[in-house]
Design an enzyme around this catalytic site. Sequence first.
Site, PDB file in Angstrom:
ATOM      1  CD  GLU A 277      -2.744   1.128   2.515  1.00 17.41           C
ATOM      2  OE1 GLU A 277      -3.529   2.088   2.691  1.00 17.41           O
ATOM      3  OE2 GLU A 277      -2.640   0.182   3.312  1.00 17.41           O
ATOM      4  NE  ARG A 497       4.015  -8.266  10.440  1.00 16.27           N
ATOM      5  CZ  ARG A 497       3.642  -7.154  11.071  1.00 16.27           C
ATOM      6  NH1 ARG A 497       2.576  -7.172  11.848  1.00 16.27           N
ATOM      7  NH2 ARG A 497       4.338  -6.041  10.938  1.00 16.27           N
ATOM      8  CE  LYS A 507       3.875   0.618   4.484  1.00 14.93           C
ATOM      9  NZ  LYS A 507       3.137   0.648   3.226  1.00 14.93           N
TER      10      LYS A 507
END
Length: 793
Positions: A277, A497, A507
Amino acid sequence: MALEDDKAAELFIKIGLDERTAGNALANKKLSSNLMSLIHQAGVANGCERGVGNLIYTVATKFPANALVHRATLLTYIVTLKIKTLAQLEAAFTFLSDTATEDLDVTEFEKACGVGIEVTLADTEKTVDILFEENKNTIIEKRYRTNVGELFAHVWKRQPWADPKIVKKLIDAKLYALLGERTAADCEKPPKKKKEKPFKVEMNMEKNYVEPTPLPKQMEEELNPFLIFPSPEENYKVHTEVFFRDETVLRACNSKEILKKHLKATDRKVLTRFPPEPNGYLHIGHAKAMFVDFGLAKERNGGCYLRYDDTNPEAEKKEYIDHMEEIVKWMGWEPFKITYTSDYFQELYDLAVELIRKGHAYVDEQKPEEIKKYREKRLNSPFRDRSVTESLKKFDEMKQGMIGEGEVTLRLKQDMESDNFNMHDLVAYRIKFTPHPRTGDKWRIYPSYDYAHCIVDSLENITHSLCSLEFETRRASYYWLLDALGLYQPSVWEFSRLNVTNAVLSKRKLKCLVTEKRVDGWDDPRLMTLAGLRRRGVTSTSINAFVRGTGITRSDCTMIRLDRLEYHIREELNKTSPRTMVVIDPLKVVITNMEAGLVMNLDAKKWPDAQTDDASSFYKVPFSSTAYIEHTDFRIKDSKDYYGLAPGKTVLLRYAYPIKCTEVVLADDKETVLAIRAEYDPLKMTKPKGVIHWVAEPKPGVDPLRVEVRLFDKLFHSENPAELDHWLGDLNPLSKVVMPRAYAVPTLHTAAVGDNFQFERLGYFVVDKDSTSDKLVFNRTVTLRDSYGKGGK
């Protein structure tokens, strides 16, 4: 005892054991004591590679302290990576056990355990292919009654040093490719025969060659980490059973017709996608996602889309998009095609209309906080059963901009009774009057991630939809939506992850650090953003080596110690960074017995193993009567364990001459050292133990090249600052220290932005983008100290 156990547990984790294995070792006092003894004997108390630690653990489980005379020799071979597989270790055990108290014949020992022999994946694949070709008829006849243990033994006989896990996976894959799915007959138990126990033989093979002892995770770096993912053949099966409430959807369910259309579009090639994104800079966690997405496609001769998930115009910027494309290429990956979710806005809208018409979606007039409350209580929205006609009308009004932001949403009509929260009527569209970076004012409604992601995967014919484990619960929704629309379903696979200690990767938190100016932008060298790591001098190849070393697993939330990343950085920079000398905190040394005005140009090594006949491996460094050393290399009071300079003491200036301190010049406070007077030994008759670096005036009265050096350390004190309530209070105030008046040797004046060097005795440094024609700026990439593996020289 609790404190001792904690220390032991910390020691076991440092050598790479997982928490479960470390706990098991602690529960067995004899094993725990033996393992601790081995760790100290091997000299890895500060940590080592996981593969090394696993082998040391195996030694501890097989032999008590007094059971192997040549145990110290064996440990040396393990730590130096001359013995690095379980097969080699088993061979070493056998040889050393037979040798007992006799003198060790090193040549025979190395021959017996395959020291120096490297078996590539290609070698193993070729051996397995030959074996199957030789035994093809027999295997086809016996099908899945084939004795896998015997096949394993044949491979092992031809390649005794091949990785057993890889051999097993290749054999299983080859069997499936040759025989296809197991039939009912394959699953029937064979009639019992006395003295014939093929299953036991196979298990013995497993025991002898795969797991000789209860082992922790295997060697750190698999030859092919992508073998865990479904093969293309698995994707090409026709599946029709779909479960959404009682069972997790574990695989894609495609009809024969849909699959035929998909195969025609892809020509049976593997297609993946990396879908960031564009609302911030990519970080090291994205490096793992890239490694998995692009790496799988590359390994299977397919392609990987770089797809921007641009469905939230409020947070997206062109700066982020441009950065991501640049970073992907810097990381060594080449996109098959660059696309945007916004490329499919019209198709996504049309499919939403189709969902409403089919009764699978409705326009909800609840406010966001009401939706949240109803979902938590598993209550249907009051608008869930509104008519298709009314929902279509409202959805068109949403599209026309006739309804305000936040007043209505389009929701999927899923299953509010499901135990899976992600099946509770997810939002598919919301109203936003924010212009989009690519589509401008055309759209006033934007699809959600949950709605758009799976559909675009399908439209792009993605074969493997790979994502991190936090998306695992969304798999049911992913397949529900594609099933409701009758679209092709990719194979979904989740992996753990990547998180690194002493850093934040959220983020939201990264953006907070940037906007509040706690750091110097997204590319601050203290951040774990890929731009920050690049600016710090970390190479993309060392990042990929680090990611590969962590493995592709489904272990929830992999937290990796920062020093493990630093190990991979040092491994590469040690080979690629020329040596030079820089004094970051200069202390003046006046050599009183050297002729005034004399400047000698001495040879210094760029590389530790430089040959005298190779001029390119050396650089010239001026030596004159005024030189500078580090303040930390001088003490007023000497001690036995100190090898620097002190009054009346001699040290060697690297590549130059021994000097002896004859006088100390102090400031008025009688404590601050202003300068040192010394005498040098031009004949090099003295042989001091201490060796220090230095920089001298290139000409009498002319200062050396002045540079700025920035010393970076961990950004946070805590290993996991993200879990702290007041995480900003954990920031390390000394994470950046600027040394504005450092001195460097003259040859560095030609250094360009991005050039890496090893400053002798100080660490690895890179030329920063803040450098100007008047002043070079260097960032410290990493120190020479390496608590995880071998450091630089």
